[in-house]
Write an enzyme that holds these catalytic residues in place. Structure first.
Site, mmCIF file in Angstrom:
data_model
loop_
_atom_site.group_PDB
_atom_site.id
_atom_site.type_symbol
_atom_site.label_atom_id
_atom_site.label_comp_id
_atom_site.label_asym_id
_atom_site.label_seq_id
_atom_site.Cartn_x
_atom_site.Cartn_y
_atom_site.Cartn_z
ATOM 1 N N ASN A 1 0.926 -1.256 -0.126
ATOM 2 C CA ASN A 1 0.022 -0.116 0.015
ATOM 3 C C ASN A 1 0.812 1.230 -0.022
ATOM 4 O O ASN A 1 1.456 1.520 1.151
ATOM 5 C CB ASN A 1 -0.863 0.064 1.336
ATOM 6 C CG ASN A 1 -1.839 1.213 1.311
ATOM 7 O OD1 ASN A 1 -1.598 2.095 0.510
ATOM 8 N ND2 ASN A 1 -2.345 1.613 2.585
ATOM 9 N N LYS B 1 0.198 4.371 -0.190
ATOM 10 C CA LYS B 1 -0.784 5.493 0.419
ATOM 11 C C LYS B 1 -0.369 6.527 -0.446
ATOM 12 O O LYS B 1 -0.499 6.499 -1.617
ATOM 13 C CB LYS B 1 -0.029 5.942 1.592
ATOM 14 C CG LYS B 1 0.024 4.591 2.466
ATOM 15 C CD LYS B 1 -0.045 4.628 4.228
ATOM 16 C CE LYS B 1 -0.050 3.452 4.886
ATOM 17 N NZ LYS B 1 0.048 3.526 6.240
ATOM 18 N N HIS C 1 -9.390 1.635 5.363
ATOM 19 C CA HIS C 1 -8.073 1.755 6.074
ATOM 20 C C HIS C 1 -8.158 2.686 7.134
ATOM 21 O O HIS C 1 -9.003 3.694 7.175
ATOM 22 C CB HIS C 1 -6.959 2.256 5.018
ATOM 23 C CG HIS C 1 -5.744 2.228 5.562
ATOM 24 N ND1 HIS C 1 -5.177 2.952 6.295
ATOM 25 C CD2 HIS C 1 -4.817 1.200 5.232
ATOM 26 C CE1 HIS C 1 -3.927 2.677 6.571
ATOM 27 N NE2 HIS C 1 -3.558 1.715 5.902
ATOM 28 N N GLU D 1 -6.507 4.905 8.106
ATOM 29 C CA GLU D 1 -6.177 6.652 7.736
ATOM 30 C C GLU D 1 -7.477 7.100 7.019
ATOM 31 O O GLU D 1 -7.869 8.155 7.249
ATOM 32 C CB GLU D 1 -5.052 6.414 6.883
ATOM 33 C CG GLU D 1 -3.745 6.299 7.441
ATOM 34 C CD GLU D 1 -2.864 5.472 6.863
ATOM 35 O OE1 GLU D 1 -2.462 5.635 5.623
ATOM 36 O OE2 GLU D 1 -1.643 5.082 7.458
ATOM 37 N N GLU E 1 -5.088 -4.601 10.817
ATOM 38 C CA GLU E 1 -3.839 -3.633 10.870
ATOM 39 C C GLU E 1 -4.073 -2.697 12.406
ATOM 40 O O GLU E 1 -4.922 -1.669 12.313
ATOM 41 C CB GLU E 1 -4.074 -2.508 9.886
ATOM 42 C CG GLU E 1 -3.676 -2.903 8.419
ATOM 43 C CD GLU E 1 -3.153 -2.246 7.555
ATOM 44 O OE1 GLU E 1 -2.248 -2.496 6.807
ATOM 45 O OE2 GLU E 1 -3.685 -1.040 7.186
ATOM 46 N N GLY F 1 3.211 2.535 10.480
ATOM 47 C CA GLY F 1 4.026 3.599 10.457
ATOM 48 C C GLY F 1 4.986 4.086 11.637
ATOM 49 O O GLY F 1 5.642 4.986 11.537
ATOM 50 N N SER G 1 4.054 -2.139 10.148
ATOM 51 C CA SER G 1 5.575 -2.281 10.136
ATOM 52 C C SER G 1 6.007 -3.545 9.729
ATOM 53 O O SER G 1 6.866 -3.994 10.456
ATOM 54 C CB SER G 1 5.828 -1.875 11.420
ATOM 55 O OG SER G 1 5.589 -0.415 11.962
#
Ligand code: 13P
Length: 241
Positions: free
Chosen positions: A9, A11, A87, A89, A159, A165, A205
């Site tokens: 991904n 992003k 996701h 985010e 996730e 991240g 990660s």
């Protein structure tokens, strides 16, 4: 026997993805999700590699006055096979809800695109000891309501938000326990024969150094990779863990 599915991904990054793309075993599914504007270039770049094209988002309407949105049909026409949905985010910064996720999953299914449904708890939720309940509710919101056609073509990605991240990977045991809980929740909604066939990825990660341990766990069928997918060498080291 479930296949292993590794998806990158990107992003909102658009790396050149230069250099050789190593081969991988046929019993693995591999995909990359670049930003919308890179889908066309990447479909050329990935030709002959066996790597499938994924999108990061979609809108749940067919077409119309929805400035800035992209439809499932548009993605299909670009050769997209998978689309990330929900996701953290998108849920966190753009207010995407479970209801939005379900509509997107259903619309993608109409066009033969498989959804990668993301679920996962925040650090606050985990510290409060509510992570299983929280993730279970996200999973139920979809699997209690999904149509048979969409259920045939859905992947789940666990996730944990605190591992995205941050360099802080969930331990293989923590990831396994939650993936097993997700599978049990899906089984409670749709039966264990169905749940046993659903691919469940871990994301947060993932890197070449921890991929083997995570992907060796019984209920972890793959990885959704952010930072370490921006360069083909490290991404393919994860694929060939
Ligand atoms: P990182 O691998 O950069 O932690 O990102 C994980 C992720 O959000 C993939 O969707």
């Amino acid at each position: 026997m479930r296949k292993k599915f590794i998806c990158g991904n990107w992003k909102m990054f658009a790396p050149a993805w230069e250099g050789e793309i190593p081969a991988f075993a046929e019993n693995k599914i591999v995909a990359v999700a670049p930003p919308f504007t890179e889908l066309s270039r990447m479909s050329e770049r990935l030709k002959g590699t066996g790597i499938k094209l994924a999108a990061q988002n979609v809108y749940f309407k067919d077409n119309g006055a929805y400035t800035g949105e992209i439809s499932a049909e548009m993605l299909k026409n670009l050769g997209v096979s998978y689309c990330i949905v929900g996701h953290s985010e998108r849920r966190g910064y753009f207010g995407e809800t479970d209801e939005d996720c379900l509509k997107k999953i259903e619309k993608l299914a109409e066009y033969g695109i498989a959804a990668i449904l993301c679920v996962g708890e925040s650090l606050e939720t985990r510290e409060a000891g509510d992570e299983y309940k929280f993730v279970g509710t996200q999973v139920e919101a979809i699997f209690e309501n999904i149509s048979p056609a969409a259920a045939e073509n859905i992947v789940v990605a666990y996730e944990p938000i605190w591992a995205i991240g941050t360099g802080k990977t969930a331990s293989a045991e923590q990831a396994q326990e939650m993936c097993a809980h997700i599978r049990a929740t899906i089984a409670a909604c749709k039966g264990s024969d169905y749940a046993d066939g659903v691919l469940i990825q871990y994301g947060g990660s993932v890197k070449p150094s921890n991929a083997a341990e995570l992907l060796g766990m019984e209920d972890i069928d793959g990885a959704l990779v952010g930072g370490a997918s921006l360069e083909p060498a490290s991404f393919m080291d994860i694929v060939n863990y």
